[in-house]
Design an enzyme around this catalytic site. Structure first.
Site, PDB file in Angstrom:
ATOM      1  N   ARG A   1       0.826  -1.196   0.000  1.00  0.00           N
ATOM      2  CA  ARG A   1       0.000   0.000   0.000  1.00  0.00           C
ATOM      3  C   ARG A   1       0.871   1.261   0.000  1.00  0.00           C
ATOM      4  NH1 ARG A   1      -4.957  -0.415  -0.285  1.00  0.00           N
ATOM      5  NH2 ARG A   1      -5.452  -1.562   1.597  1.00  0.00           N
ATOM      6  N   TYR A   2       2.109   1.107   0.504  1.00  0.00           N
ATOM      7  CA  TYR A   2       3.044   2.229   0.608  1.00  0.00           C
ATOM      8  C   TYR A   2       4.304   1.894  -0.182  1.00  0.00           C
ATOM      9  CZ  TYR A   2       0.232   3.356   4.784  1.00  0.00           C
ATOM     10  OH  TYR A   2      -0.787   3.647   5.639  1.00  0.00           O
TER      11      TYR A   2
ATOM     12  N   ARG B   1       6.877  -0.168   2.195  1.00  0.00           N
ATOM     13  CA  ARG B   1       6.407  -1.163   3.154  1.00  0.00           C
ATOM     14  C   ARG B   1       5.498  -2.180   2.476  1.00  0.00           C
ATOM     15  NH1 ARG B   1       4.079   3.637   6.509  1.00  0.00           N
ATOM     16  NH2 ARG B   1       5.113   4.689   4.790  1.00  0.00           N
TER      17      ARG B   1
ATOM     18  N   CYS C   1      -5.456 -17.971  14.323  1.00  0.00           N
ATOM     19  CA  CYS C   1      -5.262 -17.176  15.534  1.00  0.00           C
ATOM     20  C   CYS C   1      -5.594 -18.049  16.738  1.00  0.00           C
ATOM     21  CB  CYS C   1      -6.166 -15.950  15.539  1.00  0.00           C
ATOM     22  SG  CYS C   1      -5.617 -14.655  14.412  1.00  0.00           S
TER      23      CYS C   1
ATOM     24  N   CYS D   1     -10.744 -12.571  17.632  1.00  0.00           N
ATOM     25  CA  CYS D   1     -11.277 -11.317  18.168  1.00  0.00           C
ATOM     26  C   CYS D   1     -12.598 -11.017  17.466  1.00  0.00           C
ATOM     27  CB  CYS D   1     -10.306 -10.174  17.902  1.00  0.00           C
ATOM     28  SG  CYS D   1      -8.722 -10.375  18.725  1.00  0.00           S
TER      29      CYS D   1
ATOM     30  N   CYS E   1     -12.288  -8.373  14.672  1.00  0.00           N
ATOM     31  CA  CYS E   1     -11.283  -8.611  13.628  1.00  0.00           C
ATOM     32  C   CYS E   1     -11.689  -7.993  12.288  1.00  0.00           C
ATOM     33  CB  CYS E   1     -11.078 -10.107  13.438  1.00  0.00           C
ATOM     34  SG  CYS E   1      -9.854 -10.512  12.166  1.00  0.00           S
TER      35      CYS E   1
ATOM     36  N   ARG F   1     -10.018  -8.885   9.483  1.00  0.00           N
ATOM     37  CA  ARG F   1      -9.676  -9.857   8.433  1.00  0.00           C
ATOM     38  C   ARG F   1     -10.469 -11.142   8.607  1.00  0.00           C
ATOM     39  NH1 ARG F   1      -3.707  -8.867   8.621  1.00  0.00           N
ATOM     40  NH2 ARG F   1      -3.365  -7.035   7.318  1.00  0.00           N
TER      41      ARG F   1
ATOM     42  N   ASP G   1     -12.556  -0.954  12.068  1.00  0.00           N
ATOM     43  CA  ASP G   1     -12.813  -0.987  10.627  1.00  0.00           C
ATOM     44  C   ASP G   1     -14.226  -1.475  10.324  1.00  0.00           C
ATOM     45  OD1 ASP G   1     -10.193  -0.127   9.801  1.00  0.00           O
ATOM     46  OD2 ASP G   1      -9.475  -2.068  10.529  1.00  0.00           O
TER      47      ASP G   1
ATOM     48  N   ASP H   1      -8.290   3.597   9.063  1.00  0.00           N
ATOM     49  CA  ASP H   1      -8.029   3.060   7.724  1.00  0.00           C
ATOM     50  C   ASP H   1      -9.281   3.311   6.910  1.00  0.00           C
ATOM     51  OD1 ASP H   1      -5.567   1.605   6.840  1.00  0.00           O
ATOM     52  OD2 ASP H   1      -5.777   0.724   8.838  1.00  0.00           O
TER      53      ASP H   1
ATOM     54  N   LYS I   1      -3.372   4.670   6.098  1.00  0.00           N
ATOM     55  CA  LYS I   1      -3.893   5.200   7.353  1.00  0.00           C
ATOM     56  C   LYS I   1      -4.007   6.729   7.329  1.00  0.00           C
ATOM     57  CE  LYS I   1      -1.976   1.277   9.772  1.00  0.00           C
ATOM     58  NZ  LYS I   1      -1.515   0.624   8.505  1.00  0.00           N
TER      59      LYS I   1
HETATM   60  C1  LIG Z   1      -0.724  -0.398   8.525  1.00  0.00           C
HETATM   61  C2  LIG Z   1      -0.101  -0.840   7.273  1.00  0.00           C
HETATM   62  C3  LIG Z   1       1.283  -0.698   7.091  1.00  0.00           C
HETATM   63  C4  LIG Z   1       2.195  -0.109   8.128  1.00  0.00           C
HETATM   64  O1  LIG Z   1       1.889   1.229   8.366  1.00  0.00           O
HETATM   65  P1  LIG Z   1       2.742   2.048   9.430  1.00  0.00           P
HETATM   66  O2  LIG Z   1       2.002   3.348   9.519  1.00  0.00           O
HETATM   67  O3  LIG Z   1       4.117   2.171   8.901  1.00  0.00           O
HETATM   68  O4  LIG Z   1       2.707   1.262  10.706  1.00  0.00           O
HETATM   69  C5  LIG Z   1       1.819  -1.112   5.890  1.00  0.00           C
HETATM   70  N1  LIG Z   1       1.047  -1.648   4.921  1.00  0.00           N
HETATM   71  C6  LIG Z   1      -0.280  -1.799   5.072  1.00  0.00           C
HETATM   72  C7  LIG Z   1      -1.076  -2.381   3.954  1.00  0.00           C
HETATM   73  C8  LIG Z   1      -0.902  -1.402   6.253  1.00  0.00           C
HETATM   74  O5  LIG Z   1      -2.236  -1.575   6.409  1.00  0.00           O
END
Ligand SMILES: *Cc1c(COP(=O)(O)O)cnc(C)c1O
Length: 389
Positions: free
Chosen positions: A114-115, A118, A127, A131, A134, A136, A308, A345, A352
């Site tokens: 998504r980023y 990362r 799990c 929860c 949850c 997911r 969520d 989210d 986020k």
């Molecule tokens: C939350 C999340 C992250 C990590 O986000 P940080 O703000 O760096 O903790 C990375 N990828 C996805 C898809 C996420 O939902």
């Protein structure tokens, strides 16, 4: 394998000792309302609504997590997080089985991006406790449990081809529900990618199954074998963080505090993510107690999440204004490092969004009227030059 042996030798014997064995805890988790009532909470009332919720969404409660319950009803913050509730039958038009739009963001098997820097690896769909909040639920309890060697190879191949991704979150499910050998295999495979500098192990087990954090597991987490596949050079290491999930101070049992102590003493930073849940922790006293206890235990409160838009969670959601209002109050009560960021989210994905407490009361010509966490107001002047402009 040699380092499984000393764990075996050190394991206490006898019935009482079995409770300290994480595999016993997993095996003995209650997976139905009837079993939970018969073996743990004879005074628990089971309604038709609870039975219908149990049919719709998977249930599991470890003996450890059940031991934290004081009253076996939904006014109890532990019970409310793990026992199917009639509230789960409330349907909302916005509820989605993939509320964060993760499936369209898959770039390789089980790998969400998504980023730019990362990615998230979904290591399994198991799990210890399911929860009720949850996000997911599309995965939980599904049979294609763990990442296969082929899928892991494909995910690490993608990471090698995309070296701008330096931070990999390992989530699920919960990767630490897998045996030590598989946890090691996954961490080592990620650490062997030279461009992966940080691995974040996302786990709920510190709260629901702290017995999992054996000396052997802590050794695996503390030192993934980066050099095994060559890359990186001798000096390069992969930092492993543990990203825990705690929603109430009562989850910080003596067993959990001992597990945290082991991790932090081994040099593994532990952060905590909390979900804001109606009737569980949506008041300043509950959150203050949780964040203060985490801070004292050397766990950094990192995020407080708006719940969520997942199916069956409508009864646990709070209005969006609740989180920032609570954070404003906590700002006046808690040390800076004990304060997480309140985040949301957005539905469908996008990453986020932080919602900071709104401290600006009013913008005036040449000055801003501000309010602190105690509700006191202050007029703050702009610089002289900015006034002229
Ligand atoms: C939350 C999340 C992250 C990590 O986000 P940080 O703000 O760096 O903790 C990375 N990828 C996805 C898809 C996420 O939902």
């Amino acid at each position: 394998m040699t380092n499984l042996t000393d764990e075996k030798v050190a394991r206490p014997r006898g019935a009482a000792a079995a409770r300290t064995d994480w595999r016993w805890q997993l095996r003995r988790a209650w997976r139905s309302l009837d079993a939970l009532r018969a073996e743990r909470f004879p005074q628990m009332e089971i309604t038709d609504g609870m039975r219908e919720a149990e049919r719709r969404f998977p249930m599991a409660v470890t003996p450890h997590y059940a031991s934290l319950v004081r009253r076996p009803d939904f006014s109890d913050p532990i019970f409310a997080q793990c026992v199917p509730s009639p509230g789960e039958l409330v349907s909302a038009p916005w509820a989605s089985r993939d509320p964060l739009g993760e499936e369209p963001a898959l770039v390789a098997p089980r790998l969400i991006r998504r980023y730019p820097d990362r990615a998230v690896l979904l290591a399994d769909s198991i799990c210890a406790c399911y929860c009720r909040h949850c996000f997911r639920k599309r995965l939980s309890g599904s049979p294609d449990a763990a990442v296969s060697p082929d899928e892991l190879a494909a995910a690490t191949r993608w990471l090698r081809d995309n070296p701008e991704v330096s931070d990999v979150l390992v989530s699920g499910g919960d990767v630490l529900c897998l045996p030590d050998g598989r946890v090691r295999e996954i961490l080592d495979a990620l650490a062997a990618v030279p461009s992966v500098r940080v691995v974040r192990v996302c786990t709920r087990l510190l709260a629901t199954l702290p017995q999992r954090f054996t000396a052997a597991l802590v050794r695996i987490l503390a030192a993934p074998a980066r050099s095994r596949s060559g890359g990186g050079g001798a000096a390069a290491t992969t930092a492993v963080y543990v990203m825990a999930h705690f929603n109430h101070a009562r989850e910080l049992s003596p067993e959990t505090l001992e597990a945290v102590r082991r991790l932090v003493d081994a040099g593994i930073p532990v952060c905590s993510q909390t979900v804001l849940l109606r009737g569980v922790n949506d008041d300043a006293d509950s959150l203050e107690g949780l964040f203060r206890a985490l801070y004292h235990a050397r766990v950094r409160p990192y995020y407080l999440f708006q719940a969520d838009l997942a199916p069956g969670t409508e009864h646990l959601r709070t209005p969006l204004a609740t989180g920032p209002a609570l954070m404003r109050e906590l700002r006046a009560r808690l040390s800076g490092p004990a304060l997480p960021n309140f985040c949301l989210d957005p539905p469908g994905g996008g990453g986020k969004i932080e919602l900071a407490p709104d401290s600006v009361v009013e913008r005036r010509a040449g000055a801003t009227l501000l309010r602190n966490g105690r509700g006191e107001e202050f007029l703050y002047p702009d610089p002289v030059e900015a006034r002229d402009g």
